[in-house]
Design a protein around this motif. Sequence first.
Motif, mmCIF file in Angstrom:
data_model
loop_
_atom_site.group_PDB
_atom_site.id
_atom_site.type_symbol
_atom_site.label_atom_id
_atom_site.label_comp_id
_atom_site.label_asym_id
_atom_site.label_seq_id
_atom_site.Cartn_x
_atom_site.Cartn_y
_atom_site.Cartn_z
ATOM 1 N N TRP A 439 0.832 -1.203 0.000
ATOM 2 C CA TRP A 439 0.000 0.000 0.000
ATOM 3 C C TRP A 439 0.873 1.263 0.000
ATOM 4 N N SER A 440 0.277 2.373 -0.381
ATOM 5 C CA SER A 440 0.887 3.694 -0.284
ATOM 6 C C SER A 440 -0.222 4.714 -0.063
ATOM 7 N N ALA A 441 0.110 5.801 0.620
ATOM 8 C CA ALA A 441 -0.884 6.821 0.946
ATOM 9 C C ALA A 441 -0.203 8.173 1.037
ATOM 10 N N SER A 442 -0.969 9.230 0.845
ATOM 11 C CA SER A 442 -0.455 10.580 0.985
ATOM 12 C C SER A 442 -1.598 11.512 1.349
ATOM 13 N N VAL A 443 -1.246 12.598 2.041
ATOM 14 C CA VAL A 443 -2.203 13.653 2.342
ATOM 15 C C VAL A 443 -1.438 14.969 2.349
ATOM 16 N N GLY A 444 -2.001 15.978 1.728
ATOM 17 C CA GLY A 444 -1.323 17.264 1.628
ATOM 18 C C GLY A 444 -2.064 18.178 0.686
ATOM 19 N N GLY A 445 -1.296 18.953 -0.086
ATOM 20 C CA GLY A 445 -1.903 19.876 -1.025
ATOM 21 C C GLY A 445 -0.867 20.488 -1.929
ATOM 22 N N ASP A 446 -1.323 21.089 -3.037
ATOM 23 C CA ASP A 446 -0.404 21.753 -3.959
ATOM 24 C C ASP A 446 -1.088 22.948 -4.602
ATOM 25 N N ILE A 447 -0.261 23.938 -4.925
ATOM 26 C CA ILE A 447 -0.727 25.167 -5.554
ATOM 27 C C ILE A 447 0.259 25.565 -6.644
ATOM 28 N N TYR A 448 -0.146 26.503 -7.508
ATOM 29 C CA TYR A 448 0.693 27.001 -8.592
ATOM 30 C C TYR A 448 0.729 28.523 -8.547
ATOM 31 N N GLN A 449 1.804 29.077 -9.078
ATOM 32 C CA GLN A 449 1.917 30.522 -9.255
ATOM 33 C C GLN A 449 2.268 30.821 -10.700
ATOM 34 N N ASN A 450 1.549 31.743 -11.290
ATOM 35 C CA ASN A 450 1.810 32.157 -12.660
ATOM 36 C C ASN A 450 3.043 33.048 -12.705
ATOM 37 N N VAL A 451 4.038 32.668 -13.512
ATOM 38 C CA VAL A 451 5.234 33.483 -13.717
ATOM 39 C C VAL A 451 5.443 33.746 -15.206
ATOM 40 N N ASP A 452 4.334 33.761 -15.945
ATOM 41 C CA ASP A 452 4.372 34.108 -17.364
ATOM 42 C C ASP A 452 3.794 35.511 -17.505
ATOM 43 N N PRO A 453 4.632 36.522 -17.784
ATOM 44 C CA PRO A 453 4.128 37.898 -17.826
ATOM 45 C C PRO A 453 3.131 38.158 -18.942
ATOM 46 N N SER A 454 3.042 37.275 -19.926
ATOM 47 C CA SER A 454 2.111 37.490 -21.025
ATOM 48 C C SER A 454 0.718 36.933 -20.744
ATOM 49 N N GLN A 455 0.518 36.286 -19.592
ATOM 50 C CA GLN A 455 -0.752 35.668 -19.270
ATOM 51 C C GLN A 455 -1.294 36.223 -17.953
ATOM 52 N N PRO A 456 -2.632 36.337 -17.821
ATOM 53 C CA PRO A 456 -3.216 36.764 -16.546
ATOM 54 C C PRO A 456 -3.113 35.648 -15.514
ATOM 55 N N ASN A 457 -3.271 36.006 -14.264
ATOM 56 C CA ASN A 457 -3.160 35.011 -13.200
ATOM 57 C C ASN A 457 -4.275 33.976 -13.234
ATOM 58 N N SER A 458 -5.315 34.231 -14.033
ATOM 59 C CA SER A 458 -6.413 33.268 -14.127
ATOM 60 C C SER A 458 -5.983 31.968 -14.794
ATOM 61 N N VAL A 459 -4.815 31.936 -15.431
ATOM 62 C CA VAL A 459 -4.348 30.695 -16.054
ATOM 63 C C VAL A 459 -3.819 29.708 -15.023
#
Length: 865
Positions: A439-459
Amino acid sequence: MPRARDGSEHARDGCRTKGLSDSLTPLRRRLIASVKPKSLLPSRSLPPRRLLAIAAAAALFSSQGAHASSQTKHPKATLNGSEVVCPLGEFICPPRPDNFALCRPNGMLEFYDPFLSRDSALRASANTQVWADHVESPDQITYHLDGHVKTVRADQELHADVADYNSDTTDYDARGNVNYQEATHLVSADHITGNTGNSTGLASGNVRYQLLDSHGNGTALRAEMLDADRNRYTMASYSTCDVGGHIWELRAREIDTDDTTGRGVAHSATMSMYGVPFFYFPWMSFPLNNDRQSGFLYPYFEHTSRAGYQFRIPYYFNLAPNYDATLTPRYYSRRGAMLSGEVRYLFPRTSGQFQFEFLPHDNYNDQKLTPTSIDTQGRQRYLYRFVNTTSLWPGWSLNTNINRASDRNYLRDFGDDLFSISTALLYSSVYLNGAGNWWSASVGGDIYQNVDPSQPNSVEPYKRLPRATFNMDIPFARWYDVGLTSEAVKFHKFDQVEGSRIDLYPYVDADFRGAAWFIKPKLAYRYTGYSLDSGYQRYSYYGALPLPADPKAKSLSPFTQSNPSRALPILSLDQGLIFERSTSLFDTHYTQTLEPRLYYLYVPYRNQNNLPLFDTAPMAFDDWMLFAPNQFSGADRQMNANNLTAAVTTRLLDDGGVERLSATFGQIHYFTPQKVQSPCTVYDGTPRQNPNGCQATTDWRGSDYVVELSTQLDDQWTASSEYLWNPNTRQTDLGTFTVQRRLGFDGILNFSYRFRRGLLEQYQASTVYPLTERWRLIGEWTYSMRDKRTVEGLAGVQYEGCCVKVALVARHYVTGYYGVIASLPPGQKPPGSDTAVMFQLEFKGLGAFSGQTESVLRRDILGYQ
């Protein structure tokens, strides 16, 4: 035994021959001291080897020269330059250690004996062997040896014309052409006197010395042995170049060496190159070995149009064997002063590193370069990364990976390579992971940050907080496994539908196989359920309402259920045969295999238009998709299928079992249409293309034909290609070709072509071309046919001699996320470009820090080493 360390080692007990007769004839005799001398001290142990670290141009600023170990563990540099060649096809090769193979063959002091033992631990129990033409001892205490004097004990060997030795005081006096060798040193002088009991002594007259581990050598007016580990040289020189042919040299009023610390310290020193002095140091420190040491690393110079001229001077802190730090002050002529650093640590239950860059005040307005840029003048700019792994208890660990930037312009403004400026998203996660036998298990979370100046943060993708997984695979009844893949996630995103999702994937499979066949049936059931947050009626998976008033857009209806779900069975059968035969090609014998394979997949259709798209997108069709149970990433979509994949692979294996050639041909046949789709357009006021791609309904009978070919018929050539041809549109969907040719020992030539219909078409060529044994040309060029421009170009020259390396590299690259370039409408101006010039000078043996230039070349040129 005489012990002439660093030009100041002295006779220890090599002539102690108490009890020998005085009536020896004046013929050359061999004398063996069969009793261990009473004054013989136990041999000291050398300091333990640690990580490769320290570089010496730091001394340019009257500092402690140092060397920081790289993240990759390197083999120790050897005097003959032996090393492991990077295998063909490797993406990133490790840096090479200092290579002294270009030095003069046998470039030691002329009396070096390569067959002498290098084990100093044998001294305490070894007998002393003495040779001389004449031996006189008037009182059985004082011995006078004359003519071709030679003494040997374990790793120590002394030669002299004349030597005197007192067995009571352990004083010795060796005169005339004195040559001494031990495990780590060679020294020669006209006269050496000293005392073996307290390991002191003095060498004078034409003193020459050589360090066997670091290739360091030099001359001195006088050499003094302070104790068994410390030596002092007066009016001395030091270099790692060939003896008698110093390209660079350090001359000092006084040089102190300490084997316990592995450091040398020069007082009132001058650095010269080709005999021309260029720096003076009142005091400086330099390494005597490859041990990790605190101090400055090589400085680094560069110029880019977005940041101006850049200067870095890292300082390395060797805090402890299991943790260290590096601070790097930087100065950008356009933007101001920056401080960056790195901390690394390794403890029994935790390890990790922290990296940061901080600019307290940006002096430059980016809008001077690009009118659409964010104005960052006067702002604080930063970037940090924290990676940590902690073992909590057996089977469980906490893994952290945090990456954040002050703004989405940061990597474009301060990145100096295509890898940095093409990064569109920074990923951060924290997970508690556990695993056992089944077996294997995990609990946590992940997020992203936009670092493309040509795109809005909504991407930015949805935040997955929290996220938990549990997987198991339990074997039973010899052939069978029962298992489960499961995931529970909470999704967050501003101005988008939010909610939770649970995905359960239980299965039973079997693996029946023999020597020439296998059959692997699998029966699975997939359930995916959602719990949408309040207000879900205001959204569809095309975007926020209001929806377009277009009768053709009836499918753009809002979500109507707070708890939609999907459940379906998945059945697959994978089977194949393996045939072998002996064959020959170009007079070489091979074993050829023929491996036909059939893969049947059945998944009933379920309408999934009422399910949100949280983290799911169609995957590009590729060779591995021939045997994949789903063409979507994530759990929001499960394709329907009534498919049969037919594929055949043939291989050529040489007598050693190495695969020299592999070819695969395959296609999926669809018995029913592919109905499950993701949207091709999204709506945020006006329809636009879905940035996550789309998958439309199709009634095609077959997938692309997939052809793969890879070969490495010898150790100089390797080639691979992949080709996807659509029989329905009669167009090429994908084509790649890569070839690599090794040029001599360290040269390489690469060429590749990449095509994906509607996305990119690129040519890339790179080379490390050895002009001579010492000179190399370096080049890399990536050109986009779709954009009619150079994506990245690099040209440079390298020189490597016995004791010095020089590199000059110029790079030209785009300054925007390249994924945006490929999707720009026709006629729209693509992102700008930048040019960087990098220069690196390295004095071998004063540090092996590879520098920024080396890391860029390893990343940009396949197989660079």
